[in-house]
Design a protein around this motif. Structure first.
Motif: not given
Length: 302
Positions: A8-10, A15-18, A223-227, A229-237
């Protein structure tokens, strides 16, 4: 980094990138009907209101240093958006997307100037690849060399890099939501002042332009900021960097499909070199990195 929702994080970062990739064509369409400063003023205002709702009472606990730093970052962010958007008037959405991404390559060298942290070999390789890529983009254009729109877009990369360097300094003083809320609010104030002074109010604006501005404010900013910030909690930098760099690829692809942008072989090679320079700059692959650089990158990624 949390590990409970890796897929889900990825997906959130993808989605943010798109969505950010779509913003270049949408913004290009919006500024054909509404002045640049008015578009940015409304975009920042929409995103600021939404982020302020999320921030809520956390704003009261924000330190004076964090508030001032966030306001300064907001000025820098506004400057980046302004030159990027004016640049988009004179160049294509695809080139605007890829040239904007050069901020990833600029950051390590700006970090060297500000914090005296010398960039590693991988950053130097990324810088060379990016410079060569820019050469191919300019040679592949119908006009001679980089045009004013390309140069303005490159300038926006510098402003974004400065904002990122400042973020490292001020983020420990607050949290991402409150800092972003103040940044967006400051950006809105700056753009409203410039719009009222230098541009005539928009008239006879089509509904499509208002919908584009709403999309930019809600989806491409708040929305992209939220996505992200949320996604990077579960994804290596390192993984997040690769996914987020796809913004430039999506931007160019969508420009070709919906804006009928011409993609010559030279421009394609230039885009590819810029893309790989961003990947190298963000992931610092082992075969190009010193031991100390790899160790620092591993610490960030865990």
């Amino acid at each position: 980094m949390k590990k409970s929702h890796p897929f889900a994080g990825r997906l959130a970062l993808f989605a943010t990138a798109f969505i950010w990739g779509t913003s270049f064509v949408v913004l290009k369409s919006a500024i054909t009907s509404v002045g640049t400063q008015w578009v940015l003023a409304m975009r920042f205002t929409i995103s600021a209101v939404l982020m302020l709702l999320f921030a809520g009472r956390k704003l009261k606990a924000m330190s004076k240093k964090a508030f001032i730093g966030s306001a300064l970052m907001g000025c820098c962010l506004a400057a980046g958006y302004i030159v990027q958007t004016y640049g988009l008037k004179y160049t294509t959405p695809g080139k605007n997307a890829f040239l904007t991404a050069t901020y990833c390559v600029i950051v390590p060298f700006l970090d060297w100037v500000v914090y005296k942290r010398k960039p590693g070999f991988s950053s130097a390789v990324a810088g060379v690849l990016c410079a060569v890529g820019l050469g191919f983009v300019s040679l592949g254009s119908s006009d001679s060399g980089l045009n004013i729109g390309d140069l303005l877009t490159l300038a926006c990369g510098i402003f974004y890099a400065i904002q990122i360097i400042m973020m490292e300094h001020y983020l420990p003083e607050g949290n991402a939501v409150t800092i972003s809320a103040v940044q967006f609010a400051t950006g809105a104030v700056v753009c409203w002042i410039l719009a009222l002074i230098f541009e005539a109010p928009p008239v006879d604006v089509p509904v499509s332009a208002w919908l584009n501005i709403l999309y930019l404010g809600v989806m491409c900013t708040a929305a992209c900021f939220y996505f992200q910030a949320w996604g990077m909690q579960y994804t290596p930098s390192s993984t997040a960097a690769v996914i987020m760099s796809l913004e430039a690829v999506f931007g160019a692809l969508i420009s070709v499909l919906f804006y009928n942008e011409e993609m010559t072989v030279k421009i394609f090679i230039g885009f590819a070199l810029i893309f790989f320079s961003v990947i190298i700059s963000e992931t610092k692959p082992k075969f190009l990195s010193s031991k100390s650089e790899r160790r620092a990158h591993n610490i960030i990624s865990t």
